[in-house]
Design a protein around this motif. Sequence first.
Motif, PDB file in Angstrom:
ATOM      1  N   MET A   1       4.995  84.218  53.152  1.00 55.16           N
ATOM      2  CA  MET A   1       5.522  85.569  53.331  1.00 55.16           C
ATOM      3  C   MET A   1       4.593  86.596  52.672  1.00 55.16           C
ATOM      4  O   MET A   1       4.926  87.229  51.676  1.00 55.16           O
ATOM      5  N   GLU A   2       3.407  86.725  53.280  1.00 54.48           N
ATOM      6  CA  GLU A   2       2.432  87.645  52.712  1.00 54.48           C
ATOM      7  C   GLU A   2       2.912  89.092  52.767  1.00 54.48           C
ATOM      8  O   GLU A   2       2.491  89.933  51.958  1.00 54.48           O
ATOM      9  N   TRP A   3       3.773  89.410  53.726  1.00 55.51           N
ATOM     10  CA  TRP A   3       4.270  90.775  53.865  1.00 55.51           C
ATOM     11  C   TRP A   3       5.189  91.186  52.717  1.00 55.51           C
ATOM     12  O   TRP A   3       5.379  92.370  52.434  1.00 55.51           O
ATOM     13  N   PHE A   4       5.767  90.215  52.027  1.00 54.67           N
ATOM     14  CA  PHE A   4       6.851  90.490  51.075  1.00 54.67           C
ATOM     15  C   PHE A   4       6.349  91.130  49.783  1.00 54.67           C
ATOM     16  O   PHE A   4       6.943  92.088  49.283  1.00 54.67           O
ATOM     17  N   GLY A   5       5.275  90.574  49.221  1.00 58.02           N
ATOM     18  CA  GLY A   5       4.816  91.029  47.907  1.00 58.02           C
ATOM     19  C   GLY A   5       3.464  91.706  47.968  1.00 58.02           C
ATOM     20  O   GLY A   5       2.688  91.517  48.903  1.00 58.02           O
ATOM     21  N   GLU A   6       3.193  92.523  46.937  1.00 57.63           N
ATOM     22  CA  GLU A   6       1.913  93.226  46.840  1.00 57.63           C
ATOM     23  C   GLU A   6       1.390  93.092  45.414  1.00 57.63           C
ATOM     24  O   GLU A   6       1.849  93.764  44.486  1.00 57.63           O
ATOM     25  N   ASP A   7       0.407  92.183  45.246  1.00 59.62           N
ATOM     26  CA  ASP A   7      -0.126  91.905  43.908  1.00 59.62           C
ATOM     27  C   ASP A   7      -0.720  93.137  43.243  1.00 59.62           C
ATOM     28  O   ASP A   7      -0.751  93.245  42.013  1.00 59.62           O
ATOM     29  N   ALA A   8      -1.207  94.096  44.038  1.00 61.83           N
ATOM     30  CA  ALA A   8      -1.881  95.275  43.474  1.00 61.83           C
ATOM     31  C   ALA A   8      -0.960  96.089  42.571  1.00 61.83           C
ATOM     32  O   ALA A   8      -1.432  96.863  41.732  1.00 61.83           O
ATOM     33  N   TYR A   9       0.355  95.902  42.733  1.00 58.64           N
ATOM     34  CA  TYR A   9       1.297  96.682  41.930  1.00 58.64           C
ATOM     35  C   TYR A   9       1.834  95.894  40.742  1.00 58.64           C
ATOM     36  O   TYR A   9       2.838  96.289  40.144  1.00 58.64           O
ATOM     37  N   TRP A  10       1.146  94.810  40.384  1.00 63.07           N
ATOM     38  CA  TRP A  10       1.584  94.008  39.242  1.00 63.07           C
ATOM     39  C   TRP A  10       1.609  94.848  37.964  1.00 63.07           C
ATOM     40  O   TRP A  10       2.606  94.866  37.234  1.00 63.07           O
TER      41      TRP A  10
END
Length: 469
Positions: A1-10
Amino acid sequence: MEWFGEDAYWLSRLVFQRALAAVYVVAFLSAALQFRALIGEKGMLPVPALLRRVPFRHAPSVFHLHYSDRFFAGCAWAGAAGAAALVAGAADALPLAVAMAWWAALWVLYLSIVNVGQTWYGFGWESLLLETGFLAVFLGNDRTAPPVLVLVLLRWVLFRVEFGAGLIKLRGDRCWRDLTCLYYHHETQPMPNPLSWFFHRLPRPLHRVEVAANHVAQLVVPFALFTPQPIATVAAALIICTQLWLVLSGNFAWLNWLTIVLALSAVDGSLLAAPPELPAPPLWYAALVVAVTALVLVRSYRPARNLLSREQRMNTSYDPCHLVNSYGAFGTVGRVRREVVVEGTDEPVVHPGTVWKEYGFKGKPTDPRRMPRQFAPYHLRLDWLMWFAALSPGYAGSWFGAFVERLLDGDRDTLRLLRHNPFPDAPPTYVRARIWRYRYTTWRELRTTGAWWHRDQEREYFPPTRLRR
């Protein structure tokens, strides 16, 4: 589910969660330290009386199960301690489900307090903290990437805060349209801070520039929050700058700080630090986030319609859980500042020569020679309501008489809300209140007299009153 999370906003999530938890700490402390006089069992607006007439479905709260001052204090202090642990990063050391439950517990506790707080908790920043705190439950921790859907919902909250405030100004007081509101606002705002006097004395052309910049920040910039990076980060930075300007110029509890916290969630953290690789989210978590997103979108219909309405309402909740709300501030700006000055006397009979002594408040102006203090993000609830009381007695009809009664009784919890009690040995025999008109002194008056305010007595507000024994 690549659409679900965004690592850039960690990193953005980390800073957002720590900062939001800090706001929670302040909110719970404000409740713990002030509730007994305001809504306690012997308070001005007692919670038990409210619970007897308002059902759970209209005001969900754990206090419907049980109320005592000790239990309320325990909830407030537990909330402060739990939030402080989150500031220290406790949620990232726990399994995802436990971390979410921790955030949910804070939200339930604060919702319970707000829903029994009555007029003392009728401020927009209470709903804003609850709406933001609810979304924070589903933002996850270090066990998963920040969910894109929740990040978008946080921007939706920020958009409504800023755009709603901008629209209420344009639709409200004419001075916002002719750019003159700041000729008056710093002097007439609810609770000035140490710099408010200096902001008021800025050149009038600069005040007009400030208002124009405010319109841009609230009516144009919020749309950029939904654009690709780095434009969204620039928009968030502009909002943060305008909010810091407001922090410098007045005491608005945690409204400005919480708006800054929301803006931080829109910043692309990868511009500052490379994000770590985070595991894929559990299926149950992804399904829960999708369900919550759908719920928020459905609940957003009325607040969105409110933004478009000519009869726009500000600081309104559309459900008892404060899930999606409308916001706004200062649709009308006062041109004249009036203050309710509360006085007492220990003389047995009131006569023309009676000597009256003033009670001093912590935040609101009383002594003209006392420089306004900085209290925000802490919220002095009595002082704020006293500002409303000066606008109209109707704002204080439910509690002002009870306030006077407690001064006559020498109630310790009420006196703790004040800066100065002129009757330390025994309560007064009579208490009264009068309306005074306040204005900032000029530079010359400040240098020669040391007074920040000049005041003139106008009229009686509350007649001399004594306890009936």
